[in-house]
Design a protein around this motif. Structure first.
Motif, short mmCIF file in Angstrom:
data_model
loop_
_atom_site.label_atom_id
_atom_site.label_comp_id
_atom_site.label_asym_id
_atom_site.label_seq_id
_atom_site.Cartn_x
_atom_site.Cartn_y
_atom_site.Cartn_z
N PHE A 240 -1.44 -8.61 5.02
CA PHE A 240 -1.82 -7.34 5.63
C PHE A 240 -2.01 -7.44 7.15
CE2 PHE A 240 -2.61 -6.41 1.17
CZ PHE A 240 -1.87 -5.24 1.08
N THR B 107 -8.35 -8.34 -2.22
CA THR B 107 -7.17 -8.72 -1.43
C THR B 107 -6.65 -10.12 -1.78
OG1 THR B 107 -8.76 -9.24 0.31
CG2 THR B 107 -7.51 -7.19 0.53
N ARG B 181 -3.56 2.21 6.78
CA ARG B 181 -4.12 0.91 6.38
C ARG B 181 -5.14 0.42 7.41
NH1 ARG B 181 1.30 -0.05 4.79
NH2 ARG B 181 1.71 -1.42 6.55
N LEU B 267 -3.61 0.20 0.01
CA LEU B 267 -3.03 -0.83 0.89
C LEU B 267 -1.77 -1.42 0.28
CD1 LEU B 267 -6.12 -3.00 1.97
CD2 LEU B 267 -5.07 -1.09 3.21
#
Lengths: 358, 358
Positions: A240, B107, B181, B267
């Motif tokens: 990300f 994540t 994001r 995301l």
């Protein structure tokens, strides 16, 4: 601010400025830069109004238009550019000290409008002993001020050249600005606008700037400049962090902006822009312009989807309907709204030729 | 999820799914809904893929297209709609439990692609003993999955109908998704994606949804529906609460979204969308489609500026170049990208007529 930025404080004591909201504001300091000299006839003064994130250094942000021998020739004209009321580059705004509390106003600063900016500039005009503007011009929010000048002070404006502006901000533009404001006010560091002395809502402001920036670029300019190109590699990162160059560019723009701009000013100035609607204020677009004796040069950019050519044409149509002296120039540029800040011969030539005949 | 949502877990034990990133993921559960019955010939199965914020309840979000007697007739076809891998409506995604830690992945979930979603759906197809899809369809991200199905499994797709989709996501679309994001990950409540058990980055997710929502509407639909209308009054409020109806609408959409969607899924799914680029993956668009024996119905919306008609036409041109059987339908609608979810006779008739001849 430049080395030669000057300051004028008016609306002191009982002489406060009555804002469009009905509130009173004073004292009001305006930071302003000037170039050239007011001639003996006092008929060579030009007012340049800046856009949302601009400042009084007009020759700095509009070097392709303002300078010696340029379209707005600093050797011929006396050019004045004030930092807008509500801004954060020397003029009174939310980061200024509220005389009632000796603390920064923050969100206790009253909501202002484009007309309020113009009324403040009117006082500066008196201070500089300028009887009439040869031209009022500016891009984006600066062009809105130019149009509002004509509406409010038709006798004081000899010519008006709004660039990449509009007489009525569109609902889509309101939407983007409202989302930017949401990003700022929902940042916990915003602290209801009273963040001075701490870091402030840098993350929210950076997000707001990123949103704004996309609206300043055309789809084609994004395609041409960045495309789907990745950052210094050819394969996706599968993470990300920033993968794409356009992501990196926008983040850079956002992060850079927070170092030079106050989040509260972003709130107040975008709100003033969202409120800008000449037909609402004056009843019709025609009513806004009917008393004007100015010549008009209305400049739009083909790929500007923020303040579109159609919106400029609505201004032009009204002026034509009123039988005013108006020239419309549509600049063929790929760069979107930001084209007005980029070297463009058609843009500078148009202003030069217009000005020679005012 | 509907009452009849079912679950299939595959990729268990050693049988993990190798993702495009090279990482392995398993087990993978897919939530899916079905309508109708697989016939004896097993040749009436239709796969419907959902968009970014959709789920397995295809008849719920596409009621104008799916149902008894409708274009995708639940009395004639066996319709399967899985929640996409990476989502938050029952299929494995970042809010699922990571078997290695017994905590939600957050994540630590691997970055996935549209092709990974398709590979997961391929296993579901086996589980349901479907030898071939009569049609694969979907709107937006769902249409991307439909195109990727053809590229990955050309022998398993009899027809393909992407709606308001693209074969290559544009840099402008990447920009808007990247800003969304950024709003999420810079929300302090994001906590690097490990926010389960606390509120999570609701403010960032709401901002991201507001940005997305503007891109789903056309400028004209915003003008028609909201214009510059104020909230239950005729004068400006001169405050930073919502003044304009479009502001209020977007805030409502943002706030409503956080109750039903996981920020991490936002995301991961937008990242998968940003990565979607058939020419990059397959070398050229033609290479992606060249082995296909499918018939194609490519549907675009005139006012869709997110995944534009031009982008659909790039897919169509490639298919024409390959001499594939392709029909292009451009739906004349004012509602922008979201038109595919709105009652539209041209849209449903096109799918019905196409399907009758597959």
């Amino acid at each position: 601010m430049t080395e030669k930025t000057q300051f004028f404080t008016g609306f002191e004591g009982e002489q406060k400025l009555q804002l469009e909201s009905g509130q009173l504001l004073g004292p009001i300091t305006q930071a302003y830069d000037t170039w050239g000299t007011l001639n003996a006839q006092k008929d060579n003064a030009i007012l340049v109004c800046h856009a949302l994130s601009g400042d009084s250094d007009a020759a700095g942000w509009w070097p392709t238009v303002i300078g010696p021998g340029k379209a707005i020739d600093t050797e011929k004209y006396y050019i004045v550019c004030p930092n807008a009321l509500g801004g954060c580059k020397g003029s009174t705004g939310p980061s200024s000290i509220n005389p009632e509390t000796n603390q920064p106003y923050g969100t206790d600063f009253p909501v202002i409008t484009v007309a309020d900016m113009v009324h403040a500039q009117r006082a500066l005009m008196d201070e500089l002993e300028i009887p009439k503007w040869k031209m009022v011009t500016g891009g984006s929010m600066g062009g809105m001020q130019a149009l509002e000048w004509v509406a409010l002070y038709p006798d004081l404006v000899q010519s008006c050249a709004p660039v990449a502006a509009t007489g009525q901000v569109s609902p889509q533009s309101i939407a983007f600005d409202a989302i930017g404001r949401t990003a700022i006010v929902t940042d916990p560091a915003f602290n209801n606008g009273h963040y001075y002395g701490s870091e402030g809502p840098h993350k929210g402001l950076a997000t707001a700037r990123m949103i704004g920036h996309v609206t300043y670029l055309s789809e084609q300019s994004i395609d041409d400049k960045f495309g789907r190109k990745l950052q210094e590699k050819t394969e996706y990162g599968y993470h990300f962090d920033t993968d794409f160059q356009i992501e990196s560019y926008l983040k850079y723009q956002g992060d850079k902006f927070v170092d030079r701009f106050d989040a509260n000013s972003y709130l107040y100035l975008t709100k003033a822009i969202s409120y800008f609607d000449l037909p609402k204020k004056y009843g019709t677009m025609d009513t806004a312009f009917e008393s004007s004796k100015a010549r008009f040069l209305v400049i739009a950019i083909t790929t500007d989807w923020l303040y579109t050519p159609e919106q400029s044409k609505a201004v032009v149509k009204s002026l034509m309907h009123l039988n005013k002296d108006v020239t419309y120039v549509e600049i063929d540029s790929h760069y979107g709204h930001d084209s007005f800040l980029i070297e463009n011969e058609d843009l500078s030539d148009s202003i030069r030729l217009f000005l020679e005949n005012v």
